[in-house]
Design an enzyme around this catalytic site. Structure first.
Site, mmCIF file in Angstrom:
data_model
loop_
_atom_site.group_PDB
_atom_site.id
_atom_site.type_symbol
_atom_site.label_atom_id
_atom_site.label_comp_id
_atom_site.label_asym_id
_atom_site.label_seq_id
_atom_site.Cartn_x
_atom_site.Cartn_y
_atom_site.Cartn_z
ATOM 1 C CE1 TYR A 1 -3.157 2.913 0.593
ATOM 2 C CE2 TYR A 1 -3.606 2.224 2.828
ATOM 3 C CZ TYR A 1 -3.826 3.225 1.869
ATOM 4 O OH TYR A 1 -4.500 4.304 1.882
ATOM 5 C CE LYS B 1 -6.171 2.059 -0.862
ATOM 6 N NZ LYS B 1 -6.526 2.171 0.328
#
Length: 305
Positions: free
Chosen positions: A141, A169
């Protein structure tokens, strides 16, 4: 070579909010109800205890209990990705190993915040966590606006070579960076938009889907947009994107998840406020959300089960 089944999370991954009671405790009844609602309305996987779930103000015990409750609530109908990231590698490992034992389908590991590790340290951090749970798929992330450090494409490429690091992400907002990641990583390494408004542009450069906030409200429409794009119906996808664009922006009028919690309250959900240091939406944010939601017919009718 990673297995074909390792880390197939789907296209719409909802970054689920954490409902609170008036006294500030977690409202697990609403957690279960909301999880089911999301799964029945376009969500393929639930990301539990990410930033949208207010992870900075949850205790590790609360996070673990949320993983338990959401797994039980969706009961195999959707995957559950556990937000286990930390700026302390040992802490992240402990949380990830504990979550793995109860059957979560993956972990979300954020770039360590505040301590700003250099790229070599970021590689070591994620590598060490991955090796501690080799059978659990990991999603990186990257959100430099929150963490103060950018996970660079060359580091992502090195990490993507680790079998159970299967996705990222990407919330840097930099499409050139996303293009570079896609160009240099294997096709089975999945890239997810970290911003709803960039989902369609990122699909065009090889993203798989989105870790979404807006899917709390428009999950089915987002699914239609992505499936239309993948079917070559690009004009339909563009039309949906443009229709939803005002909502994407309204949900970030102030710090996430303040607006999305307000939007859910406008729909009748008892999700409570945010925990300090975040506070409830002000009148301007609430009125702006209400206006956008009315135009999209999102605050008419009852909550579907």
């Amino acid at each position: 070579m990673r297995g074909k089944s390792m880390g197939d999370f789907g296209t719409i991954l909802t970054a689920m909010i954490t409902p609170f009671k008036p006294d500030g405790g977690i409202n697990y009844d609403v957690v279960a109800k909301l999880a089911n609602h999301l799964v029945n309305n376009g969500t393929d996987a639930l990301v539990v205890c990410g930033t949208t779930g207010e992870s900075p103000t949850l205790t590790w015990d609360e996070e673990y209990q949320l993983f338990v409750e959401v797994l039980q609530a969706v009961s195999g109908k959707a995957k559950v990705i556990a937000g286990c990231g930390s700026n302390d590698t040992k802490e992240a490992i402990a949380a990830t190993q504990k979550a793995a034992k109860i059957g979560v389908h993956g972990s979300l590991q954020v770039v360590p915040y505040y301590n700003k590790p250099p790229q070599a340290s970021l590689y070591r951090h994620f590598q060490t966590i991955a090796q501690s749970c080799p059978d659990l798929p990991m999603m990186l992330y990257n959100i430099p606006g929150r963490t103060g450090q950018n996970l660079l494409p060359e580091t992502v490429v090195r990490l993507a070579a680790i079998d159970n690091i299967v996705a990222i992400k990407e919330a840097s907002g930099n499409l050139d960076q996303v293009s570079e990641i896609r160009r240099l990583t294997p096709t089975e390494f999945q890239i997810y938009a970290g911003d709803d408004s960039l989902t369609l542009p990122m699909l065009a450069i090889g993203a798989q889907g989105v870790v979404s906030v807006a899917s709390h409200l428009v999950g089915n429409q987002l699914q239609q947009m992505i499936q239309s794009w993948k079917a070559g119906k690009t004009q339909i996808a563009t039309d949906i994107h443009l229709q939803l664009f005002p909502l994407f922006k309204a949900l970030f009028l102030t710090t996430n998840p303040i607006p999305v919690k307000e939007a859910l309250k406008l729909q009748g959900w008892e999700v409570g406020s945010t925990r300090l240091p975040l506070c409830e939406a002000d009148t301007d944010v609430s009125e702006n959300l209400a206006s956008v939601m009315q135009k999209l017919n999102l605050i008419q009718g009852k909550i579907s089960e």
